[in-house]
Design a protein around this motif. Structure first.
Motif, PDB file in Angstrom:
ATOM      1  N   ASN A   1      79.736  63.852  67.882  1.00  0.00           N
ATOM      2  CA  ASN A   1      78.327  64.176  68.101  1.00  0.00           C
ATOM      3  C   ASN A   1      78.073  64.573  69.551  1.00  0.00           C
ATOM      4  OD1 ASN A   1      77.718  63.484  65.438  1.00  0.00           O
ATOM      5  ND2 ASN A   1      77.567  61.326  65.989  1.00  0.00           N
ATOM      6  N   LEU A   2      78.823  65.529  70.048  1.00  0.00           N
ATOM      7  CA  LEU A   2      78.620  65.998  71.412  1.00  0.00           C
ATOM      8  C   LEU A   2      77.408  66.913  71.480  1.00  0.00           C
ATOM      9  CD1 LEU A   2      82.243  66.836  72.592  1.00  0.00           C
ATOM     10  CD2 LEU A   2      80.818  64.943  73.312  1.00  0.00           C
ATOM     11  N   PRO A   3      76.676  66.884  72.600  1.00  0.00           N
ATOM     12  CA  PRO A   3      75.558  67.819  72.729  1.00  0.00           C
ATOM     13  C   PRO A   3      76.090  69.246  72.889  1.00  0.00           C
ATOM     14  CG  PRO A   3      75.872  66.606  74.764  1.00  0.00           C
ATOM     15  CD  PRO A   3      76.810  66.010  73.736  1.00  0.00           C
ATOM     16  N   ALA A   4      75.260  70.190  72.498  1.00  0.00           N
ATOM     17  CA  ALA A   4      75.658  71.595  72.611  1.00  0.00           C
ATOM     18  C   ALA A   4      75.831  71.943  74.090  1.00  0.00           C
ATOM     19  CB  ALA A   4      74.603  72.489  71.984  1.00  0.00           C
ATOM     20  N   ASN A   5      76.748  72.865  74.344  1.00  0.00           N
ATOM     21  CA  ASN A   5      76.989  73.284  75.724  1.00  0.00           C
ATOM     22  C   ASN A   5      75.751  73.954  76.286  1.00  0.00           C
ATOM     23  OD1 ASN A   5      79.551  72.352  75.747  1.00  0.00           O
ATOM     24  ND2 ASN A   5      80.502  74.323  75.274  1.00  0.00           N
ATOM     25  N   LYS A   6      75.379  73.496  77.454  1.00  0.00           N
ATOM     26  CA  LYS A   6      74.245  74.110  78.128  1.00  0.00           C
ATOM     27  C   LYS A   6      74.781  75.222  79.019  1.00  0.00           C
ATOM     28  CE  LYS A   6      71.735  69.776  78.262  1.00  0.00           C
ATOM     29  NZ  LYS A   6      71.187  68.741  79.107  1.00  0.00           N
ATOM     30  N   PRO A   7      74.141  76.373  79.010  1.00  0.00           N
ATOM     31  CA  PRO A   7      74.626  77.426  79.904  1.00  0.00           C
ATOM     32  C   PRO A   7      74.395  77.006  81.350  1.00  0.00           C
ATOM     33  CG  PRO A   7      72.590  78.109  78.844  1.00  0.00           C
ATOM     34  CD  PRO A   7      72.993  76.791  78.228  1.00  0.00           C
ATOM     35  N   ARG A   8      75.375  77.288  82.153  1.00  0.00           N
ATOM     36  CA  ARG A   8      75.245  76.928  83.561  1.00  0.00           C
ATOM     37  C   ARG A   8      74.322  77.933  84.239  1.00  0.00           C
ATOM     38  NH1 ARG A   8      78.721  79.858  87.129  1.00  0.00           N
ATOM     39  NH2 ARG A   8      80.070  81.252  85.955  1.00  0.00           N
ATOM     40  N   PRO A   9      73.611  77.484  85.245  1.00  0.00           N
ATOM     41  CA  PRO A   9      72.711  78.421  85.921  1.00  0.00           C
ATOM     42  C   PRO A   9      73.515  79.502  86.627  1.00  0.00           C
ATOM     43  CG  PRO A   9      72.753  76.291  87.050  1.00  0.00           C
ATOM     44  CD  PRO A   9      73.552  76.151  85.793  1.00  0.00           C
ATOM     45  N   VAL A  10      73.005  80.720  86.562  1.00  0.00           N
ATOM     46  CA  VAL A  10      73.684  81.849  87.189  1.00  0.00           C
ATOM     47  C   VAL A  10      73.422  81.781  88.680  1.00  0.00           C
ATOM     48  CG1 VAL A  10      73.843  84.345  87.311  1.00  0.00           C
ATOM     49  CG2 VAL A  10      73.445  83.220  85.115  1.00  0.00           C
ATOM     50  N   SER A  11      74.494  81.689  89.442  1.00  0.00           N
ATOM     51  CA  SER A  11      74.367  81.624  90.890  1.00  0.00           C
ATOM     52  C   SER A  11      74.925  82.911  91.469  1.00  0.00           C
ATOM     53  CB  SER A  11      75.140  80.420  91.416  1.00  0.00           C
ATOM     54  OG  SER A  11      75.166  80.441  92.817  1.00  0.00           O
ATOM     55  N   SER A  12      74.127  83.592  92.246  1.00  0.00           N
ATOM     56  CA  SER A  12      74.588  84.858  92.813  1.00  0.00           C
ATOM     57  C   SER A  12      75.419  84.644  94.055  1.00  0.00           C
ATOM     58  CB  SER A  12      73.383  85.751  93.119  1.00  0.00           C
ATOM     59  OG  SER A  12      72.557  85.093  94.073  1.00  0.00           O
ATOM     60  N   SER A  13      75.481  83.403  94.579  1.00  0.00           N
ATOM     61  CA  SER A  13      76.228  83.170  95.807  1.00  0.00           C
ATOM     62  C   SER A  13      77.722  83.054  95.543  1.00  0.00           C
ATOM     63  CB  SER A  13      75.729  81.914  96.498  1.00  0.00           C
ATOM     64  OG  SER A  13      75.967  80.789  95.669  1.00  0.00           O
ATOM     65  N   ILE A  14      78.126  82.726  94.340  1.00  0.00           N
ATOM     66  CA  ILE A  14      79.551  82.591  94.016  1.00  0.00           C
ATOM     67  C   ILE A  14      79.955  83.764  93.142  1.00  0.00           C
ATOM     68  CG2 ILE A  14      81.291  81.157  92.927  1.00  0.00           C
ATOM     69  CD1 ILE A  14      79.479  78.752  93.465  1.00  0.00           C
ATOM     70  N   PRO A  15      80.853  84.625  93.635  1.00  0.00           N
ATOM     71  CA  PRO A  15      81.264  85.766  92.814  1.00  0.00           C
ATOM     72  C   PRO A  15      82.228  85.325  91.712  1.00  0.00           C
ATOM     73  CG  PRO A  15      82.462  85.759  94.878  1.00  0.00           C
ATOM     74  CD  PRO A  15      81.462  84.635  94.955  1.00  0.00           C
ATOM     75  N   ASP A  16      82.251  86.096  90.647  1.00  0.00           N
ATOM     76  CA  ASP A  16      83.174  85.819  89.568  1.00  0.00           C
ATOM     77  C   ASP A  16      84.584  86.180  90.015  1.00  0.00           C
ATOM     78  OD1 ASP A  16      81.321  84.887  87.780  1.00  0.00           O
ATOM     79  OD2 ASP A  16      80.839  86.892  87.022  1.00  0.00           O
ATOM     80  N   PRO A  17      85.604  85.513  89.461  1.00  0.00           N
ATOM     81  CA  PRO A  17      86.983  85.834  89.829  1.00  0.00           C
ATOM     82  C   PRO A  17      87.372  87.220  89.319  1.00  0.00           C
ATOM     83  CG  PRO A  17      86.929  84.195  88.076  1.00  0.00           C
ATOM     84  CD  PRO A  17      85.520  84.403  88.521  1.00  0.00           C
ATOM     85  N   PRO A  18      88.402  87.828  89.927  1.00  0.00           N
ATOM     86  CA  PRO A  18      88.827  89.149  89.468  1.00  0.00           C
ATOM     87  C   PRO A  18      89.250  89.114  88.003  1.00  0.00           C
ATOM     88  CG  PRO A  18      89.886  88.571  91.537  1.00  0.00           C
ATOM     89  CD  PRO A  18      89.162  87.369  91.067  1.00  0.00           C
ATOM     90  N   GLY A  19      88.842  90.100  87.261  1.00  0.00           N
ATOM     91  CA  GLY A  19      89.199  90.191  85.849  1.00  0.00           C
ATOM     92  C   GLY A  19      88.266  89.446  84.924  1.00  0.00           C
ATOM     93  N   PHE A  20      87.244  88.765  85.447  1.00  0.00           N
ATOM     94  CA  PHE A  20      86.308  88.020  84.618  1.00  0.00           C
ATOM     95  C   PHE A  20      85.270  88.965  84.045  1.00  0.00           C
ATOM     96  CE2 PHE A  20      82.243  85.811  84.183  1.00  0.00           C
ATOM     97  CZ  PHE A  20      82.600  84.812  83.304  1.00  0.00           C
ATOM     98  N   SER A  21      85.012  88.824  82.772  1.00  0.00           N
ATOM     99  CA  SER A  21      83.925  89.593  82.177  1.00  0.00           C
ATOM    100  C   SER A  21      82.972  88.594  81.537  1.00  0.00           C
ATOM    101  CB  SER A  21      84.458  90.584  81.149  1.00  0.00           C
ATOM    102  OG  SER A  21      85.114  89.898  80.119  1.00  0.00           O
ATOM    103  N   ALA A  22      81.709  88.693  81.881  1.00  0.00           N
ATOM    104  CA  ALA A  22      80.703  87.761  81.382  1.00  0.00           C
ATOM    105  C   ALA A  22      80.449  88.034  79.905  1.00  0.00           C
ATOM    106  CB  ALA A  22      79.422  87.924  82.186  1.00  0.00           C
ATOM    107  N   PRO A  23      80.040  87.015  79.148  1.00  0.00           N
ATOM    108  CA  PRO A  23      79.698  87.242  77.740  1.00  0.00           C
ATOM    109  C   PRO A  23      78.577  88.268  77.621  1.00  0.00           C
ATOM    110  CG  PRO A  23      79.800  84.887  78.236  1.00  0.00           C
ATOM    111  CD  PRO A  23      79.947  85.616  79.525  1.00  0.00           C
ATOM    112  N   SER A  24      78.527  88.959  76.496  1.00  0.00           N
ATOM    113  CA  SER A  24      77.614  90.087  76.339  1.00  0.00           C
ATOM    114  C   SER A  24      76.144  89.685  76.392  1.00  0.00           C
ATOM    115  CB  SER A  24      77.899  90.813  75.023  1.00  0.00           C
ATOM    116  OG  SER A  24      77.705  89.908  73.949  1.00  0.00           O
TER     117      SER A  24
END
Length: 190
Positions: free
Chosen positions: A20-43
């Motif tokens: 009975n785990l709670p549903a994953n909460k989306p993490r807040p989008v932070s513009s200060s930390i760039p995504d790693p190379p090759g990362f593609s965000a979900p659509s």
């Protein structure tokens, strides 16, 4: 009659119920930390909408990464040569099982690596990187030959290489004198 069991106690509050785990909460989008190379965000995420269509790596950048990784693999034997040299020095020049096994391994590993050069670098080889991969392969081969040269130095230090004239005495012929000399007292007796 069923056996007498104590009543079952509920788990303590610190135990996590994995069913009975709670549903994953989306993490807040932070513009200060760039995504790693090759990362593609979900659509459906805000970041993918902000970036627009999916950004893919340029083929030349991918080829550069392939060559960088190939150079890392090619130069790896250079890191092992000093360690092998110290181990060969410390094992001594006497014929013992330890020094013989070390010397055999010093020959076997580079020979195996030289026999598999093509398959070692095949994952980095494509039509764009094929011509640029030759120096990488040559460096790899040169370092493997340097490791074999270290093994030859060790075998020579152990006295197993026939490098002196006394090692070839079985093939020497007896010297034939060009002239004879007789002692002086034999000449008087005659």
């Amino acid at each position: 009659m069923p056996p007498n069991h104590p009543p079952r106690m509920p788990p303590p509050p610190w135990v996590i119920d994995l069913k009975n785990l709670p549903a994953n909460k989306p993490r807040p989008v932070s513009s200060s930390i760039p995504d790693p190379p090759g990362f593609s965000a979900p659509s459906g995420s805000k970041k993918s909408a902000k970036l627009g269509p999916s950004t893919s790596a340029n083929p030349s950048e991918t080829d550069d990464l392939f060559l960088k990784k190939a150079w890392e693999i090619a130069l790896a034997p250079a890191k092992a040569i000093p360690m092998n040299a110290i181990m060969m020095y410390m094992s001594g020049n006497t014929l013992q099982i330890f020094s013989i096994m070390m010397t055999v391994m010093l020959f076997m590993n580079p020979i195996k690596a030289l026999s598999t050069v093509g398959s070692t670098f095949s994952r980095f080889d494509n039509e764009r990187t094929h011509a640029r991969l030759w120096p990488v392969k040559l460096a790899f081969i040169a370092l493997q030959i340097a490791t074999i040269a270290l093994g030859i130095w060790k075998v020579n230090g152990m006295g197993l290489l026939p490098t002196t004239r006394s090692d070839w005495l079985a093939w020497e012929r007896e010297r034939q004198p060009m002239e004879y000399s007789a002692p002086a007292f034999q000449a008087i007796l005659n």
